[in-house]
Design a protein around this motif. Structure first.
Motif, short mmCIF file in Angstrom:
data_model
loop_
_atom_site.label_atom_id
_atom_site.label_comp_id
_atom_site.label_asym_id
_atom_site.label_seq_id
_atom_site.Cartn_x
_atom_site.Cartn_y
_atom_site.Cartn_z
N ARG A 154 0.84 -1.19 0.00
CA ARG A 154 0.00 0.00 0.00
C ARG A 154 0.88 1.24 0.00
O ARG A 154 1.98 1.24 0.55
N ARG A 155 0.34 2.30 -0.58
CA ARG A 155 1.08 3.56 -0.66
C ARG A 155 0.15 4.70 -0.27
O ARG A 155 -1.01 4.75 -0.70
N LEU A 156 0.67 5.60 0.54
CA LEU A 156 -0.09 6.74 1.02
C LEU A 156 0.68 8.01 0.70
O LEU A 156 1.87 8.13 1.03
N ARG A 157 0.03 8.96 0.02
CA ARG A 157 0.71 10.18 -0.40
C ARG A 157 0.07 11.40 0.25
O ARG A 157 -1.14 11.49 0.38
N GLY A 158 0.91 12.32 0.67
CA GLY A 158 0.45 13.56 1.26
C GLY A 158 1.21 14.73 0.68
O GLY A 158 1.99 14.59 -0.26
N ASP A 159 0.96 15.91 1.23
CA ASP A 159 1.67 17.10 0.82
C ASP A 159 1.71 18.06 2.01
O ASP A 159 1.28 17.71 3.12
N ALA A 160 2.21 19.28 1.79
CA ALA A 160 2.35 20.23 2.89
C ALA A 160 1.00 20.59 3.51
O ALA A 160 0.92 20.86 4.71
N ASN A 161 -0.04 20.60 2.69
CA ASN A 161 -1.37 20.94 3.21
C ASN A 161 -2.02 19.80 3.98
O ASN A 161 -2.87 20.04 4.84
N ASN A 162 -1.66 18.58 3.66
CA ASN A 162 -2.24 17.41 4.33
C ASN A 162 -1.18 16.32 4.40
O ASN A 162 -1.26 15.30 3.70
N PRO A 163 -0.15 16.50 5.24
CA PRO A 163 0.94 15.52 5.30
C PRO A 163 0.48 14.20 5.90
O PRO A 163 -0.53 14.13 6.61
N VAL A 164 1.24 13.16 5.62
CA VAL A 164 1.00 11.85 6.22
C VAL A 164 1.41 11.93 7.69
O VAL A 164 2.51 12.38 8.01
N SER A 165 0.54 11.49 8.58
CA SER A 165 0.83 11.51 10.01
C SER A 165 1.22 10.12 10.49
O SER A 165 0.98 9.11 9.81
N VAL A 166 1.80 10.05 11.67
CA VAL A 166 2.11 8.76 12.26
C VAL A 166 0.82 7.98 12.52
O VAL A 166 0.79 6.76 12.42
N GLU A 167 -0.24 8.68 12.82
CA GLU A 167 -1.55 8.03 12.98
C GLU A 167 -1.97 7.36 11.68
O GLU A 167 -2.46 6.22 11.68
N ASP A 168 -1.79 8.05 10.54
CA ASP A 168 -2.10 7.44 9.25
C ASP A 168 -1.28 6.18 9.02
O ASP A 168 -1.78 5.17 8.52
N ILE A 169 0.01 6.25 9.39
CA ILE A 169 0.90 5.12 9.20
C ILE A 169 0.45 3.94 10.05
O ILE A 169 0.37 2.80 9.57
N HIS A 170 0.13 4.17 11.31
CA HIS A 170 -0.34 3.11 12.19
C HIS A 170 -1.58 2.44 11.60
O HIS A 170 -1.68 1.21 11.54
#
Length: 374
Positions: free
Chosen positions: A32-48
């Protein structure tokens, strides 16, 4: 693929058109791949959330994942954002990750290319009966746990990274009542003037000095005893032989590089400083590969057992003005015993990542929109 060659793939285009949220691989045991940016970065919560959803999906389909699970969380300095994340499960059902962060507001093009390449590698490894890269090659007496990759980019200065392979001494080879963990770290720097795929227009920035850290005191395990570490002295190539049986590897470190071991073993810390000399060497990627092992008291239940923090700090110098810039990135490794979907109440600082895992049902509401699969 060796870490020192990672930027040679920076020009590879993304294999498919991904949405700004979640991209799902169609091949392999699960990537799986998750992409973010400066306006909505990937958080550690997203990673968990994404990491554990992949594990649970694997188990729902009949796969078996032994507990505890090896995990790691990326540390993010103020002024940086996680913009790309890739996770897969190895043949042992354990997660393996690739993380990309960039300075807030900067281009994510290079990060996207590195993440896309990692996704391809992860998918390819899933087609094999065993993963065929360096991270899973056998070391006698040691069980492979996982390998993670973390890159942090700050244009026009360059890129730093802190990657690792994690192994645990097999119970049949361990006469003690503790667990022994071993980490082989890849700590490196790629300067802004590099001709290896990372050049920024007009950049005069080059490598100057780097640091690699193994902080075993970061964790919460009791009975910690740093067993050994390396390199202690500079040789070329050097061989790190650690533990009984031997946890060893060898490599040729870059020429014109002075490696000084500065850690405090009695305090459970390994630290290596590498000074980079010479115009050619400073304008090309540099990497060192320290290793260490530590005994900790056995634990078979609970929620989380923190193991070690693996950190890279890089300092870059302008070859015209002689100005200097430095920043860090790190991975906090831990064991997950319960296998729940985890959330985190997160606070970022330049020094430490604070995460408190909690069961999903007890997760507090947040204002951030949850990322949804497509």
């Amino acid at each position: 693929m060796k870490r020192r060659n990672f930027l040679k793939t920076a020009g590879i285009a993304t294999a498919a058109a991904f949405s700004p949220n979640l991209a799902t691989a169609k091949k392999g045991p699960g990537t799986r791949r998750l992409r973010g940016d400066a306006n909505n970065p990937v958080s550690v919560e997203d990673i968990h959330r994404l990491r554990m959803s992949l594990v649970h999906e694997f188990e729902r389909r009949g796969g078996s994942v032994e507990r505890p699970l090896p995990m790691s969380d990326p540390g993010v300095e103020d002024g940086f954002d996680i913009v790309d994340y890739v996770v897969t499960l190895g043949p042992n059902g354990k997660p393996r990750q690739h993380i990309e962060s960039v300075a807030t507001g900067q281009s994510v093009e290079n990060a996207r290319a590195r993440a896309a390449n990692a996704q391809k590698r992860f998918e390819q490894s899933g087609k094999l009966s065993t993963q065929g890269d360096l991270s899973t090659q056998a070391i006698s007496g040691w069980e492979y746990e996982t390998s993670d990759e973390y890159y942090s980019e700050n244009a026009p200065y360059g890129v730093i990274y802190s990657n690792y392979d994690w192994r645990k001494l097999k119970e049949s080879n361990d006469d003690y009542d503790e667990d022994m963990h071993g980490f082989h770290q890849y700590s490196g720097m790629v300067p802004g003037t590099s001709k290896d795929g990372s050049e920024y227009d007009g950049s005069d920035w080059m490598n100057q000095v780097g640091w690699a850290y193994h902080d075993w005191n970061h964790g919460n395990a009791s009975g910690r005893q740093l067993h050994s570490r390396g390199p202690v002295v500079q040789e070329s190539p050097y061989n790190v032989s650690i533990g009984l049986p031997s946890f060893e590897f060898s490599y040729d470190f870059p020429s014109d590089t002075d490696i000084v071991e500065q850690g405090e073993p009695s305090e459970g810390q390994g630290e290596w400083k590498y000074d980079i000399w010479g115009y050619t060497n400073r304008h090309n990627p540099n990497e060192i590969e320290p290793g260490s092992t530590c005994r900790v008291d056995e634990k078979s239940s609970g929620t989380q057992l923190d193991i070690v923090r693996l950190k890279t700090k890089g300092q870059f110098q302008n070859d015209v003005t002689l100005n200097r810039v430095n920043w860090s990135c790190w991975m906090d490794t831990w064991w997950n015993f319960r296998g729940l979907r985890f959330s985190s109440r997160l606070r970022r600082s330049s020094d430490r990542l604070f995460c408190t895992p909690v069961p999903a049902r007890g997760r507090p509401r947040t204002r951030r929109a949850r990322r949804q699969p497509i």
